[in-house]
Design a protein around this motif. Structure first.
Motif, PDB file in Angstrom:
ATOM      1  N   ASP A 135      25.613  17.549 -39.948  1.00  0.00           N
ATOM      2  CA  ASP A 135      27.043  17.807 -40.156  1.00  0.00           C
ATOM      3  C   ASP A 135      27.350  18.018 -41.640  1.00  0.00           C
ATOM      4  N   VAL A 136      26.828  17.128 -42.463  1.00  0.00           N
ATOM      5  CA  VAL A 136      27.092  17.181 -43.908  1.00  0.00           C
ATOM      6  C   VAL A 136      26.496  18.443 -44.525  1.00  0.00           C
ATOM      7  N   LEU A 137      25.272  18.769 -44.142  1.00  0.00           N
ATOM      8  CA  LEU A 137      24.623  19.952 -44.707  1.00  0.00           C
ATOM      9  C   LEU A 137      25.368  21.226 -44.299  1.00  0.00           C
ATOM     10  N   ILE A 138      25.743  21.327 -43.034  1.00  0.00           N
ATOM     11  CA  ILE A 138      26.466  22.503 -42.549  1.00  0.00           C
ATOM     12  C   ILE A 138      27.799  22.651 -43.272  1.00  0.00           C
ATOM     13  N   ALA A 139      28.513  21.540 -43.438  1.00  0.00           N
ATOM     14  CA  ALA A 139      29.804  21.582 -44.135  1.00  0.00           C
ATOM     15  C   ALA A 139      29.637  22.043 -45.580  1.00  0.00           C
TER      16      ALA A 139
ATOM     17  N   LEU B  87      23.606   9.326 -57.870  1.00  0.00           N
ATOM     18  CA  LEU B  87      22.233   9.680 -57.530  1.00  0.00           C
ATOM     19  C   LEU B  87      22.190  10.529 -56.265  1.00  0.00           C
ATOM     20  N   GLY B  88      23.189  10.345 -55.402  1.00  0.00           N
ATOM     21  CA  GLY B  88      23.258  11.113 -54.172  1.00  0.00           C
ATOM     22  C   GLY B  88      23.490  12.590 -54.405  1.00  0.00           C
ATOM     23  N   VAL B  89      24.238  12.923 -55.444  1.00  0.00           N
ATOM     24  CA  VAL B  89      24.477  14.333 -55.783  1.00  0.00           C
ATOM     25  C   VAL B  89      23.144  15.032 -56.069  1.00  0.00           C
ATOM     26  N   ILE B  90      22.295  14.352 -56.820  1.00  0.00           N
ATOM     27  CA  ILE B  90      20.981  14.907 -57.140  1.00  0.00           C
ATOM     28  C   ILE B  90      20.149  15.052 -55.868  1.00  0.00           C
ATOM     29  N   ASN B  91      20.145  14.007 -55.067  1.00  0.00           N
ATOM     30  CA  ASN B  91      19.343  14.009 -53.848  1.00  0.00           C
ATOM     31  C   ASN B  91      19.813  15.072 -52.870  1.00  0.00           C
ATOM     32  N   ASP B  92      21.137  15.215 -52.720  1.00  0.00           N
ATOM     33  CA  ASP B  92      21.677  16.209 -51.792  1.00  0.00           C
ATOM     34  C   ASP B  92      21.224  17.609 -52.153  1.00  0.00           C
TER      35      ASP B  92
END
Length: 297
Positions: free
Chosen positions: A90-94, A241-246
């Motif tokens: 869901d997150v990736l598609i959005a 850190l999540g911004v980098i990982n995403d």
């Protein structure tokens, strides 16, 4: 009241606190899971996953080796895994829909077409994840779970709660986080700052921050005052850190699909993947958790 009676009363009071907190999460998990299966609403999926994560966190505090709660822990873990597959899709598609809209507005038709192909590919994968969730979640949230839960609350919880101190667990998690942070700082001081090893170390640090955040949130009722601000602190760290990982995940997703599968021209593919690589490095150099001291390439 004797000293023994007072100690027993405190133990009962402590176990009741744990029972009340965990029961609320259990009810939320069960209800959101039921709602999620109606139309796979992204917020229902998200909340079911969050509540299962908090339950797993509290079970890990009470029974670190899962020797007593293995069956119950395994049920919540499997549910979280299935929910997580759908939620991540869901997150990736959005995120790719937002990128496609931006590309269209900028007149970048070929990039928009690339993103459209990625979105379609991920929607097809999400259908598979939703199908598995639809098949497995009712079993994981049905009478079997209810029996496991009742056995845990009625027979295991009081004994486990009497033996464990959430404050000790928080301190242990803080030590582990600082050790991982120190390792990251060492990697980011030299030429290895943009290596796979460095990114993996940063990923581990993000997971450690997430564990602290969820522990501070789920176990707030059992923590000393000094830990009450930790949820916000580690949420901010996790998000940075999540911004980098995403962005890394987006790039890895593209590479795992491949240019040929998406039927994209070499020039368009190279331009987009290079821009995404640049975004990863930019996010890395902008993070304030573990500053990178080498010059960006």
């Amino acid at each position: 009241m004797t000293v023994e009676q007072l100690a027993k009363e405190r133990q009962v009071s402590k176990s009741r606190q744990w029972e009340q907190a965990m029961s609320k999460l259990y009810i939320n998990f069960r209800d959101y899971s039921k709602d999620a299966l109606r139309d796979f609403g992204d917020e229902d999926i998200h909340q079911a996953r969050v509540n299962s994560r908090k339950l797993l966190t509290l079970l890990s505090i009470l029974d670190p080796g899962h020797s007593v709660t293995a069956e119950l822990y395994g049920t919540f873990r499997q549910a979280q895994k299935r929910l997580g597959k759908v939620r991540d899709a869901d997150v990736l598609i959005a995120s790719f829909k937002d990128r496609r809209k931006a590309a269209q507005e900028a007149g970048e038709a070929k990039t928009a077409d690339l993103l459209k192909a990625v979105i379609k590919h991920q929607k097809d994968k999400r259908k598979v994840f939703r199908k598995k969730l639809e098949e497995e979640l009712p079993k994981l949230t049905g009478k079997g779970l209810e029996a496991q839960w009742d056995a845990f609350v009625g027979g295991q919880l009081e004994t486990l709660a009497a033996k464990r101190d959430a404050n000790v667990v928080m301190r242990e998690l803080e030590v582990a986080f600082e050790q991982k942070k120190k390792a990251c700082k060492t990697l980011f001081k030299g030429p290895e700052a943009e290596s796979k090893e460095a990114f993996e170390a940063l990923h581990e640090l993000r997971i450690a921050a997430k564990e602290l955040r969820y522990t501070a949130s789920a176990a707030a009722f059992a923590l000393n005052q000094k830990f009450h601000g930790h949820e916000a602190v580690y949420k901010e760290i996790q998000e940075q850190l999540g911004v980098i990982n995403d962005k890394r995940v987006w790039l890895e997703t593209l590479n795992s699909i491949g240019r040929e599968e998406l039927d994209v021209g070499k020039k368009t593919w190279a331009a987009f993947t290079e821009s995404l690589k640049a975004e990863v490095l930019e996010a890395l150099h902008q993070n304030e958790v573990v500053p990178v001291t080498v010059t960006a390439k």
